[in-house]
Design a protein around this motif. Sequence first.
Motif, PDB file in Angstrom:
ATOM      1  N   ILE A 316       0.860  -1.182   0.000  1.00 58.70           N
ATOM      2  CA  ILE A 316       0.000   0.000   0.000  1.00 58.70           C
ATOM      3  C   ILE A 316       0.897   1.233   0.000  1.00 58.70           C
ATOM      4  N   LYS A 317       0.710   2.106  -0.944  1.00 54.52           N
ATOM      5  CA  LYS A 317       1.548   3.303  -1.010  1.00 54.52           C
ATOM      6  C   LYS A 317       0.705   4.538  -1.245  1.00 54.52           C
ATOM      7  N   LYS A 318       1.231   5.627  -0.681  1.00 53.82           N
ATOM      8  CA  LYS A 318       0.647   6.934  -0.985  1.00 53.82           C
ATOM      9  C   LYS A 318       1.403   7.462  -2.193  1.00 53.82           C
ATOM     10  N   VAL A 319       0.684   7.774  -3.250  1.00 44.77           N
ATOM     11  CA  VAL A 319       1.384   8.201  -4.470  1.00 44.77           C
ATOM     12  C   VAL A 319       0.780   9.494  -5.007  1.00 44.77           C
ATOM     13  N   MET A 320       1.591  10.167  -5.841  1.00 43.52           N
ATOM     14  CA  MET A 320       1.087  11.340  -6.552  1.00 43.52           C
ATOM     15  C   MET A 320       1.218  11.073  -8.041  1.00 43.52           C
ATOM     16  N   LEU A 321       0.162  11.387  -8.764  1.00 44.35           N
ATOM     17  CA  LEU A 321       0.228  11.185 -10.214  1.00 44.35           C
ATOM     18  C   LEU A 321       1.092  12.298 -10.804  1.00 44.35           C
ATOM     19  N   LEU A 322       2.201  11.917 -11.445  1.00 48.93           N
ATOM     20  CA  LEU A 322       3.140  12.904 -11.977  1.00 48.93           C
ATOM     21  C   LEU A 322       2.809  13.240 -13.431  1.00 48.93           C
ATOM     22  N   SER A 323       2.686  12.178 -14.217  1.00 50.39           N
ATOM     23  CA  SER A 323       2.404  12.447 -15.633  1.00 50.39           C
ATOM     24  C   SER A 323       1.733  11.239 -16.259  1.00 50.39           C
ATOM     25  N   ARG A 324       1.049  11.448 -17.341  1.00 51.93           N
ATOM     26  CA  ARG A 324       0.459  10.331 -18.064  1.00 51.93           C
ATOM     27  C   ARG A 324       0.499  10.612 -19.560  1.00 51.93           C
ATOM     28  N   ASP A 325       0.828   9.578 -20.318  1.00 56.59           N
ATOM     29  CA  ASP A 325       0.717   9.667 -21.776  1.00 56.59           C
ATOM     30  C   ASP A 325       0.175   8.328 -22.245  1.00 56.59           C
ATOM     31  N   PRO A 326      -0.090   8.142 -23.531  1.00 57.46           N
ATOM     32  CA  PRO A 326      -0.719   6.893 -23.983  1.00 57.46           C
ATOM     33  C   PRO A 326       0.065   5.643 -23.606  1.00 57.46           C
ATOM     34  N   HIS A 327       1.312   5.762 -23.257  1.00 60.06           N
ATOM     35  CA  HIS A 327       2.126   4.565 -23.004  1.00 60.06           C
ATOM     36  C   HIS A 327       2.465   4.349 -21.542  1.00 60.06           C
ATOM     37  N   THR A 328       2.553   5.420 -20.766  1.00 54.06           N
ATOM     38  CA  THR A 328       3.007   5.294 -19.394  1.00 54.06           C
ATOM     39  C   THR A 328       2.272   6.260 -18.471  1.00 54.06           C
ATOM     40  N   ILE A 329       1.990   5.746 -17.281  1.00 54.73           N
ATOM     41  CA  ILE A 329       1.532   6.647 -16.217  1.00 54.73           C
ATOM     42  C   ILE A 329       2.610   6.610 -15.142  1.00 54.73           C
ATOM     43  N   VAL A 330       3.037   7.795 -14.742  1.00 55.87           N
ATOM     44  CA  VAL A 330       4.121   7.868 -13.760  1.00 55.87           C
ATOM     45  C   VAL A 330       3.582   8.428 -12.444  1.00 55.87           C
ATOM     46  N   PHE A 331       3.870   7.676 -11.367  1.00 58.65           N
ATOM     47  CA  PHE A 331       3.504   8.130 -10.019  1.00 58.65           C
ATOM     48  C   PHE A 331       4.777   8.387  -9.227  1.00 58.65           C
ATOM     49  N   LEU A 332       4.665   9.254  -8.222  1.00 59.43           N
ATOM     50  CA  LEU A 332       5.789   9.425  -7.296  1.00 59.43           C
ATOM     51  C   LEU A 332       5.383   8.867  -5.949  1.00 59.43           C
ATOM     52  N   ASP A 333       6.303   8.167  -5.311  1.00 58.20           N
ATOM     53  CA  ASP A 333       6.058   7.624  -3.967  1.00 58.20           C
ATOM     54  C   ASP A 333       6.201   8.770  -2.969  1.00 58.20           C
ATOM     55  N   ILE A 334       5.079   9.168  -2.354  1.00 57.48           N
ATOM     56  CA  ILE A 334       5.100  10.344  -1.484  1.00 57.48           C
ATOM     57  C   ILE A 334       5.963  10.104  -0.252  1.00 57.48           C
ATOM     58  N   GLU A 335       5.858   8.896   0.319  1.00 42.83           N
ATOM     59  CA  GLU A 335       6.601   8.634   1.550  1.00 42.83           C
ATOM     60  C   GLU A 335       8.115   8.613   1.334  1.00 42.83           C
ATOM     61  N   SER A 336       8.524   8.399   0.088  1.00 46.00           N
ATOM     62  CA  SER A 336       9.973   8.442  -0.169  1.00 46.00           C
ATOM     63  C   SER A 336      10.425   9.888  -0.381  1.00 46.00           C
TER      64      SER A 336
END
Length: 376
Positions: A316-336
Amino acid sequence: MSKSTNLSTEHSRSDVICPVCGRKKSPVLPFIGNLCKDCFLEKYGVAHVPDYIHITICSSCGAYKIGKQWVYSSPTTLEEAVYEAVYTVLMSKIKPVTGLSYVSIKNLESQSPINTYGEYYFKVTAEGKSLEGVVLEKDYMVKVRVSAALCPRCIRRKIGYHEALVQVRGIGGKLEDFEKNLVLDYLDTFPLKLKEQIVDILDKKEGLDLLVTDATSARIIASKMSGRFLGKRIETYSLSGRRNDGRRLGHLTISLRIASVRNGDIICIDGSPNYVLDITGNRIRLIDLESGRESSLNSDQFWSHKIESYTPSSKIKKVMLLSRDPHTIVFLDIESGYTSAIEYPPERVVNLADKELREGDEYIAYLTGKVLYIIS
Ligand SMILES: [Zn+2]
Ligand SMILES: [Zn+2]
């Protein structure tokens, strides 16, 4: 000749005459038997009505006693209870006089306001109908003694006597505080009659114990709660001796496990974390976060598995959505500290939460090797 003229002006041969008052039967003066209505009423009345009755009313719930039997109704005031009891007792005692086919109580009226136990006079208007269909009415005065007592149900309640115990427990055997509150709120919606059968509620470490006056009420309570909280019941019945009158005393224990989970909760089923998609009183829809399999279970199916509460893991992680495009969705791990990025192709991001995915927004996610579930 003159004699017969006389007769026709007074009484013809077919006339019926009242032997008491000498009046003639007519549409305005019907007869009952061989008496006119008025003389019949004066001589016989309408009914045999007792001039004294004694009624007993439960001072706690308003139930009243007829013979040896307690009658449970729902009077809101003592006056209401007394009227109901007087009516019922009189109806059982009043008999029509000979010549009348039936009698009923048309009206009851206490001669003074009823606000305590004691003696009252009631004016009772009895209405009867003769075999010929003549309707008669007469007022009677009845002295009513009103005594207070406790009915057996209230005695049991007052001394905390209980025949049944409903033990409410949760997933993993323990009922959390928020679950206790859910249960208490739900109990509060029960009809008063049923609530009154709960003698006491013990707040225990493991859950709630409901002490219930009788086995039937306990079963109704457990069944209502099962329907509301996807419950599982186990009944055990034990004999616990004899009463003074020799009757055997039984004691019923209902162990009730309830799944007071809500949509969006995670619970462990056979060791695997499952996300609750939807729960109604008797059905739960789940998605297994490891296998991705969806299931819909009724309470029997649900409880046939090993059910445990979920202990949050590193998945279970707290994440922030950083970016999304048709190929990739990138999240950042908030706790890190927003330093480590987590990348998934869009088809492997499953949004279970009722939320739109937007850059810069934060989410709670469950990560398996294959799929990232947005949980909330
Ligand atoms: Zn008469
Ligand atoms: Zn009572």
